[in-house]
Scaffold this motif. Structure first.
Motif, short mmCIF file in Angstrom:
data_model
loop_
_atom_site.label_atom_id
_atom_site.label_comp_id
_atom_site.label_asym_id
_atom_site.label_seq_id
_atom_site.Cartn_x
_atom_site.Cartn_y
_atom_site.Cartn_z
N PRO A 1 -9.27 54.06 61.93
CA PRO A 1 -10.41 53.83 62.87
C PRO A 1 -10.42 53.81 64.38
N LYS A 2 -11.46 53.64 65.49
CA LYS A 2 -12.00 54.35 66.28
C LYS A 2 -10.46 53.95 67.29
N ILE A 3 -10.59 54.12 67.97
CA ILE A 3 -9.42 53.72 69.16
C ILE A 3 -9.50 52.46 70.56
N PRO A 4 -9.71 51.80 70.60
CA PRO A 4 -11.04 51.21 71.39
C PRO A 4 -9.73 50.41 72.59
N THR A 5 -10.51 50.82 73.54
CA THR A 5 -9.80 50.58 75.21
C THR A 5 -9.27 49.63 75.80
N LEU A 6 -7.85 48.91 75.54
CA LEU A 6 -8.01 47.60 75.64
C LEU A 6 -7.10 47.37 77.17
N PRO A 7 -7.68 46.23 78.21
CA PRO A 7 -6.49 45.76 79.43
C PRO A 7 -5.23 46.18 78.99
N TYR A 8 -4.48 46.38 77.75
CA TYR A 8 -3.02 46.60 78.35
C TYR A 8 -3.26 47.85 77.21
N CYS A 9 -3.49 48.71 76.97
CA CYS A 9 -2.85 49.94 76.11
C CYS A 9 -2.02 50.89 76.82
N HIS A 10 -1.99 50.61 77.89
CA HIS A 10 -1.08 51.08 78.79
C HIS A 10 -0.11 51.02 78.90
N LYS A 11 0.97 49.82 78.34
CA LYS A 11 2.26 49.34 77.57
C LYS A 11 2.25 49.28 76.93
N CYS A 12 0.96 49.88 75.94
CA CYS A 12 1.57 50.15 74.29
C CYS A 12 2.78 50.89 74.57
N ALA A 13 3.52 50.91 73.10
CA ALA A 13 4.39 52.61 72.64
C ALA A 13 3.09 53.40 72.13
N TYR A 14 2.33 52.98 71.26
CA TYR A 14 1.67 54.64 71.64
C TYR A 14 0.48 55.13 72.15
N TYR A 15 0.67 55.03 73.51
CA TYR A 15 -0.30 55.24 74.35
C TYR A 15 -0.51 55.85 74.34
#
Length: 151
Positions: free
Chosen positions: A127-141
């Motif tokens: 699915p389309k990648i949403p931009t969420l407040p915690y994305c920058h900490k994600c392993a997939y960033y």
């Protein structure tokens, strides 16, 4: 849900992520008096079993909704095997514990979530990648945003 699709299709980025490593260290060092750690049930790993409870240890409650669904899913899996347990999500840094039970309402929530996940997994692409407040900490960033996944 994008991550669900990526993970199920063999793209795992967790092994190189500092936040995941921090979680592993927190898991190892929290509640050292508890002996039953990391119990495998099918493809799931429950952090801890303590009497009538299964527990998950989390770094923070920022992902509380996802944490609840994870715990409910574990309780659901156990229930399907005839094992009745309650759940605890433990946030040691916040000195907080949330208790969860698999009531009828929660069972329906898990079943609906499983159905949604199966629909996502059946897609030919994520699915389309949403931009969420915690994305920058994600392993997939790096995968999602460095590769131009953001609109």
């Amino acid at each position: 849900m994008t991550l669900t699709w990526l993970y199920s299709n063999g793209l795992t980025m967790e092994s190189n992520n500092d936040r995941v490593l921090e979680g592993k260290i927190l898991h190892e060092r929290s509640y050292p008096q508890k002996r039953k750690r990391e119990i495998d049930i099918e493809r799931s790993k429950i952090d801890m079993i303590d009497g009538d409870y299964i527990s998950e240890i989390k770094i923070s409650s920022k992902m509380e909704k996802a944490d609840r669904l994870q715990m409910l899913f574990y309780l659901y899996q156990l229930d399907q095997k005839g094992v009745k347990k309650k759940g605890r999500i433990q946030y040691p840094k916040e000195k907080r514990i949330e208790e969860i039970e698999l009531c009828d309402e929660n069972r329906k929530y898990v079943e609906n979530s499983i159905s949604e996940i199966n629909n996502i997994l059946a897609r030919p692409s994520p699915p389309k990648i949403p931009t969420l407040p915690y994305c920058h900490k994600c392993a997939y960033y790096d995968f999602c945003y460095i590769a131009g996944g953001e609109d």
